[in-house]
Design a protein around this motif. Structure first.
Motif, PDB file in Angstrom:
ATOM      1  N   ASP A 140     -23.686  57.911  45.100  1.00  0.00           N
ATOM      2  CA  ASP A 140     -23.133  56.470  45.211  1.00  0.00           C
ATOM      3  C   ASP A 140     -21.879  56.245  44.290  1.00  0.00           C
ATOM      4  N   THR A 141     -20.832  55.413  44.755  1.00  0.00           N
ATOM      5  CA  THR A 141     -19.697  55.282  43.770  1.00  0.00           C
ATOM      6  C   THR A 141     -19.789  53.685  43.559  1.00  0.00           C
ATOM      7  N   LEU A 142     -19.826  53.329  42.381  1.00  0.00           N
ATOM      8  CA  LEU A 142     -19.902  52.076  41.893  1.00  0.00           C
ATOM      9  C   LEU A 142     -18.668  51.453  41.419  1.00  0.00           C
ATOM     10  N   ARG A 143     -18.392  50.021  41.464  1.00  0.00           N
ATOM     11  CA  ARG A 143     -17.276  49.271  41.023  1.00  0.00           C
ATOM     12  C   ARG A 143     -17.743  47.997  40.586  1.00  0.00           C
ATOM     13  N   CYS A 144     -16.831  47.249  39.977  1.00  0.00           N
ATOM     14  CA  CYS A 144     -17.334  45.968  39.306  1.00  0.00           C
ATOM     15  C   CYS A 144     -16.371  44.771  40.122  1.00  0.00           C
ATOM     16  N   GLU A 145     -16.911  43.647  40.010  1.00  0.00           N
ATOM     17  CA  GLU A 145     -16.054  42.397  40.097  1.00  0.00           C
ATOM     18  C   GLU A 145     -16.773  41.341  39.281  1.00  0.00           C
ATOM     19  N   THR A 146     -15.877  40.679  38.898  1.00  0.00           N
ATOM     20  CA  THR A 146     -16.373  39.756  37.524  1.00  0.00           C
ATOM     21  C   THR A 146     -15.422  38.445  38.080  1.00  0.00           C
ATOM     22  N   GLU A 147     -15.974  37.144  37.760  1.00  0.00           N
ATOM     23  CA  GLU A 147     -15.290  35.951  37.809  1.00  0.00           C
ATOM     24  C   GLU A 147     -15.650  35.174  36.423  1.00  0.00           C
ATOM     25  N   ILE A 148     -14.602  34.466  36.016  1.00  0.00           N
ATOM     26  CA  ILE A 148     -14.803  33.787  34.786  1.00  0.00           C
ATOM     27  C   ILE A 148     -15.510  32.505  35.189  1.00  0.00           C
ATOM     28  N   LEU A 149     -16.677  32.158  34.479  1.00  0.00           N
ATOM     29  CA  LEU A 149     -17.492  31.186  34.900  1.00  0.00           C
ATOM     30  C   LEU A 149     -17.084  29.757  33.855  1.00  0.00           C
ATOM     31  N   ASP A 150     -16.973  29.898  32.673  1.00  0.00           N
ATOM     32  CA  ASP A 150     -16.495  28.771  31.630  1.00  0.00           C
ATOM     33  C   ASP A 150     -15.984  29.403  30.393  1.00  0.00           C
ATOM     34  N   LYS A 151     -15.629  28.890  29.457  1.00  0.00           N
ATOM     35  CA  LYS A 151     -15.209  28.971  28.391  1.00  0.00           C
ATOM     36  C   LYS A 151     -15.024  28.061  27.334  1.00  0.00           C
ATOM     37  N   ARG A 152     -15.225  28.471  25.913  1.00  0.00           N
ATOM     38  CA  ARG A 152     -15.204  27.312  24.934  1.00  0.00           C
ATOM     39  C   ARG A 152     -14.821  27.622  23.641  1.00  0.00           C
ATOM     40  N   PRO A 153     -13.639  26.944  22.892  1.00  0.00           N
ATOM     41  CA  PRO A 153     -13.739  27.569  21.459  1.00  0.00           C
ATOM     42  C   PRO A 153     -14.763  27.204  20.745  1.00  0.00           C
ATOM     43  N   SER A 154     -14.711  28.289  19.634  1.00  0.00           N
ATOM     44  CA  SER A 154     -15.919  27.968  18.806  1.00  0.00           C
ATOM     45  C   SER A 154     -15.466  26.757  17.815  1.00  0.00           C
ATOM     46  N   ARG A 155     -16.698  26.162  17.550  1.00  0.00           N
ATOM     47  CA  ARG A 155     -16.576  24.938  16.772  1.00  0.00           C
ATOM     48  C   ARG A 155     -16.568  25.420  15.209  1.00  0.00           C
ATOM     49  N   SER A 156     -17.243  26.464  14.930  1.00  0.00           N
ATOM     50  CA  SER A 156     -17.417  26.535  13.496  1.00  0.00           C
ATOM     51  C   SER A 156     -16.274  27.816  13.206  1.00  0.00           C
ATOM     52  N   ARG A 157     -16.008  28.396  14.136  1.00  0.00           N
ATOM     53  CA  ARG A 157     -14.814  29.722  13.847  1.00  0.00           C
ATOM     54  C   ARG A 157     -13.622  29.401  14.452  1.00  0.00           C
ATOM     55  N   PRO A 158     -12.451  28.866  14.043  1.00  0.00           N
ATOM     56  CA  PRO A 158     -11.379  28.411  14.911  1.00  0.00           C
ATOM     57  C   PRO A 158     -10.710  29.691  15.365  1.00  0.00           C
ATOM     58  N   GLU A 159     -10.832  30.963  14.802  1.00  0.00           N
ATOM     59  CA  GLU A 159      -9.989  31.926  15.078  1.00  0.00           C
ATOM     60  C   GLU A 159     -10.781  32.867  16.236  1.00  0.00           C
ATOM     61  N   MET A 160     -11.875  32.269  17.079  1.00  0.00           N
ATOM     62  CA  MET A 160     -12.364  32.979  18.296  1.00  0.00           C
ATOM     63  C   MET A 160     -12.745  31.536  19.270  1.00  0.00           C
ATOM     64  N   GLY A 161     -13.184  32.301  20.309  1.00  0.00           N
ATOM     65  CA  GLY A 161     -13.840  31.365  21.376  1.00  0.00           C
ATOM     66  C   GLY A 161     -14.783  32.360  22.333  1.00  0.00           C
ATOM     67  N   SER A 162     -15.513  31.743  23.121  1.00  0.00           N
ATOM     68  CA  SER A 162     -16.379  32.500  23.979  1.00  0.00           C
ATOM     69  C   SER A 162     -16.076  32.054  25.372  1.00  0.00           C
ATOM     70  N   TYR A 163     -16.263  33.262  26.402  1.00  0.00           N
ATOM     71  CA  TYR A 163     -16.550  32.590  27.781  1.00  0.00           C
ATOM     72  C   TYR A 163     -17.531  33.604  28.280  1.00  0.00           C
ATOM     73  N   ARG A 164     -18.066  32.819  29.558  1.00  0.00           N
ATOM     74  CA  ARG A 164     -18.854  33.566  30.339  1.00  0.00           C
ATOM     75  C   ARG A 164     -18.373  33.914  31.646  1.00  0.00           C
ATOM     76  N   SER A 165     -18.962  35.270  32.098  1.00  0.00           N
ATOM     77  CA  SER A 165     -18.577  35.532  33.294  1.00  0.00           C
ATOM     78  C   SER A 165     -19.849  36.308  34.211  1.00  0.00           C
ATOM     79  N   ARG A 166     -19.230  36.163  35.363  1.00  0.00           N
ATOM     80  CA  ARG A 166     -20.444  36.834  36.368  1.00  0.00           C
ATOM     81  C   ARG A 166     -20.060  37.959  36.652  1.00  0.00           C
TER      82      ARG A 166
END
Length: 149
Positions: free
Chosen positions: A97-123
């Motif tokens: 088999d030959t595998l490959r990836c597909e991804t989609e950004i679902l949401d994102k949010r800035p960190s409440r306690s660490r302004p130098e970073m944020g997070s995002y969720r992807s499928r």
């Protein structure tokens, strides 16, 4: 360099190509998941897999190799990940088999306690050469915000 501010919800990306070899399937299984259907053609033939198949954990590792190569090629200000959710192994992965990836950004949010970073969720969807999904999961990525000038 891609920062938190550059990530757009709904963005999709396709990347990677990973050829699965019999030798790697067996070596991974011997080291980390020594179930008979990952080690022996004869044992695998007697299961619903029908033939030697890769461990799901090996599929995760192959996917991670493609993810890291993509992050290196696209220079993201990534800070790692606190984990994944909803991991599903949908279809067996076989040598050849030959595998490959597909991804989609679902949401994102800035960190409440660490302004130098944020997070995002992807499928993440991992597909084989026949465009059949073999694995899916939701991941959370941590990423730096754009530095002040």
């Amino acid at each position: 360099m891609q920062y938190f501010e550059d990530i757009a919800v709904g963005t999709t990306q396709a990347f990677g190509s990973y050829r699965v070899t019999r030798e790697e399937v067996v070596a991974f299984a011997k080291a980390y998941d020594p179930q008979p259907f990952h080690l022996s053609d004869a044992a695998a033939a007697a299961t619903h897999f029908g033939r030697l198949s890769a461990s799901g954990w090996h599929t995760c590792a192959m996917t991670m190799a493609m993810v890291v190569a993509n992050l290196e090629a696209n220079q993201q200000a990534g800070l790692g990940s606190p984990g994944i959710d909803e991991l599903r192994w949908l279809k067996p992965v076989y040598p050849g088999d030959t595998l490959r990836c597909e991804t989609e950004i679902l949401d994102k949010r800035p960190s409440r306690s660490r302004p130098e970073m944020g997070s995002y969720r992807s499928r993440m969807t991992v597909l084989n050469q026949d465009d059949v999904a073999v694995m899916t999961f939701i991941s959370t990525g941590l990423i730096r915000t754009r530095p002040a000038v």
